[in-house]
Motif scaffolding. Structure first.
Motif, PDB file in Angstrom:
ATOM      1  N   GLN A 287      39.407  40.937  37.067  1.00 51.05           N
ATOM      2  CA  GLN A 287      38.722  40.549  38.304  1.00 51.05           C
ATOM      3  C   GLN A 287      37.262  40.190  38.026  1.00 51.05           C
ATOM      4  O   GLN A 287      36.721  39.243  38.591  1.00 51.05           O
ATOM      5  CB  GLN A 287      38.795  41.692  39.329  1.00 51.05           C
ATOM      6  CG  GLN A 287      38.293  41.321  40.716  1.00 51.05           C
ATOM      7  CD  GLN A 287      39.078  40.152  41.313  1.00 51.05           C
ATOM      8  OE1 GLN A 287      40.304  40.097  41.246  1.00 51.05           O
ATOM      9  NE2 GLN A 287      38.358  39.190  41.896  1.00 51.05           N
ATOM     10  N   TYR A 288      36.633  40.952  37.138  1.00 50.07           N
ATOM     11  CA  TYR A 288      35.241  40.651  36.740  1.00 50.07           C
ATOM     12  C   TYR A 288      35.177  39.234  36.154  1.00 50.07           C
ATOM     13  O   TYR A 288      34.267  38.454  36.469  1.00 50.07           O
ATOM     14  CB  TYR A 288      34.744  41.670  35.717  1.00 50.07           C
ATOM     15  CG  TYR A 288      33.399  41.353  35.116  1.00 50.07           C
ATOM     16  CD1 TYR A 288      32.236  41.795  35.723  1.00 50.07           C
ATOM     17  CD2 TYR A 288      33.279  40.570  33.956  1.00 50.07           C
ATOM     18  CE1 TYR A 288      30.987  41.481  35.182  1.00 50.07           C
ATOM     19  CE2 TYR A 288      32.050  40.259  33.407  1.00 50.07           C
ATOM     20  CZ  TYR A 288      30.905  40.713  34.023  1.00 50.07           C
ATOM     21  OH  TYR A 288      29.674  40.398  33.498  1.00 50.07           O
ATOM     22  N   GLU A 291      35.555  36.508  38.872  1.00 51.04           N
ATOM     23  CA  GLU A 291      34.369  36.422  39.731  1.00 51.04           C
ATOM     24  C   GLU A 291      33.194  35.738  39.048  1.00 51.04           C
ATOM     25  O   GLU A 291      32.283  35.231  39.715  1.00 51.04           O
ATOM     26  CB  GLU A 291      33.957  37.829  40.189  1.00 51.04           C
ATOM     27  CG  GLU A 291      34.950  38.458  41.168  1.00 51.04           C
ATOM     28  CD  GLU A 291      34.613  39.907  41.482  1.00 51.04           C
ATOM     29  OE1 GLU A 291      33.637  40.421  40.881  1.00 51.04           O
ATOM     30  OE2 GLU A 291      35.325  40.509  42.321  1.00 51.04           O
ATOM     31  N   HIS A 292      33.200  35.740  37.695  1.00 49.60           N
ATOM     32  CA  HIS A 292      32.058  35.182  36.957  1.00 49.60           C
ATOM     33  C   HIS A 292      32.402  33.891  36.210  1.00 49.60           C
ATOM     34  O   HIS A 292      31.604  33.402  35.398  1.00 49.60           O
ATOM     35  CB  HIS A 292      31.488  36.217  35.982  1.00 49.60           C
ATOM     36  CG  HIS A 292      30.847  37.386  36.658  1.00 49.60           C
ATOM     37  ND1 HIS A 292      31.574  38.456  37.120  1.00 49.60           N
ATOM     38  CD2 HIS A 292      29.546  37.643  36.963  1.00 49.60           C
ATOM     39  CE1 HIS A 292      30.750  39.339  37.676  1.00 49.60           C
ATOM     40  NE2 HIS A 292      29.519  38.879  37.579  1.00 49.60           N
TER      41      HIS A 292
END
Length: 295
Positions: A287-288, A291-292
């Motif tokens: 997920q990190y 998101e980036h």
């Protein structure tokens, strides 16, 4: 001329001025008597000095002949222990306690088994003195053949330069596509190789983390796979516990690679990152990365 203002020429005996450097009568240069006065003065000083210093010099000679403290100290005698029943650590500790320099070496022996005690340079219960050196020798067993030595040398190279596991080195030594050593030579090599298998696993795992940006789980699987590095589970776990890595960043770099090279959608990248057949990152790490992705 007044007597105190004149002198007699040494050559023509004519009375001339006291300060005259040349005789007005014979024109010869007059020698000064100053050097003679200086010489006499030096002689007088020397005589006085010898009289003052010529007394009893027994004090200085006794000081010269007195031995230094280091020379006068007696050597401390030590009874040498029987090292045949002691471990190397115990031998070193004994040397430290008794101020004896210990040297432990290994030599090939046809009569003494590998690792067993062979000799000590000063026999047990013999006399030594503090500061002496004692050499202790352990056996390397019967000297191996050139084939065995070469197998060991190759194994050590694979261990030190490529950080391979024990099983992988053995396979490389015996493989028909590798070194092609006979099994007995490879076995000798693995018995005598000097290695820290935990550290090899860690260095290999760190390389996967840094260069391929793998997840923690995927590195563990690669380290233990029979088609991969073939480390034991314990060695692989040591590596995972000690790898220096930012797993979120590894997930992000892997995701960017999928996005740029394979033109994947974010949802498909997420699935690939978390799949047990894919990258095996955790849901939080994946997920990190998602998101980036556009940062």
């Amino acid at each position: 001329m007044a007597k105190d203002k004149t002198k007699i020429c040494k050559y023509c005996k004519t009375e001339i001025p006291a300060k005259a450097k040349y005789c007005p009568n014979c024109q010869k240069k007059q020698k000064s008597g100053l050097w003679w006065k200086i010489l006499v003065g030096l002689l007088v000083v020397g005589i006085i000095g010898s009289l003052l210093g010529g007394g009893d010099d027994s004090g200085s000679s006794s000081s010269t002949n007195t031995p230094s403290k280091k020379e006068s100290e007696p050597k401390v005698e030590v009874v040498v222990a029987d090292f045949s029943s002691m471990t190397s650590d115990e031998i070193y500790n004994w040397g430290k306690e008794n101020k004896i320099e210990i040297s432990i070496e290994q030599e090939y022996s046809n009569d003494v088994a590998d690792g067993e005690f062979v000799s000590q340079s000063i026999e047990a219960n013999g006399k030594a003195y503090q500061g002496d050196k004692v050499k202790v020798v352990y056996s390397l067993g019967v000297e191996p053949s050139k084939e065995y030595k070469n197998a060991l040398k190759k194994a050590q190279q694979y261990c030190d330069s490529m950080h391979m596991s024990k099983d992988r080195i053995y396979d490389q030594l015996t493989s028909e596509y590798g070194e092609q050593f006979p099994a007995d030579a490879a076995e000798y090599a693995m018995e005598h190789i000097k290695a820290d298998w935990n550290e090899n696993a860690l260095k290999t795992g760190q390389n996967y983390a840094d260069s391929m940006h793998m997840s923690k789980q995927r590195i563990f699987d690669q380290l233990t796979s029979e088609y991969g590095e073939q480390f034991t589970k314990e060695e692989a776990q040591y590596a995972i516990d000690n790898i220096q890595a930012d797993w979120n960043e590894n997930a992000l770099k892997t995701a960017k690679n999928y996005q740029d090279s394979m033109s994947m959608s974010k949802d498909r990248i997420y699935d690939q990152l978390t799949s047990s057949y894919g990258e095996q990152f955790t849901a939080e790490e994946a997920q990190y990365a998602i998101e980036h992705l556009d940062d």
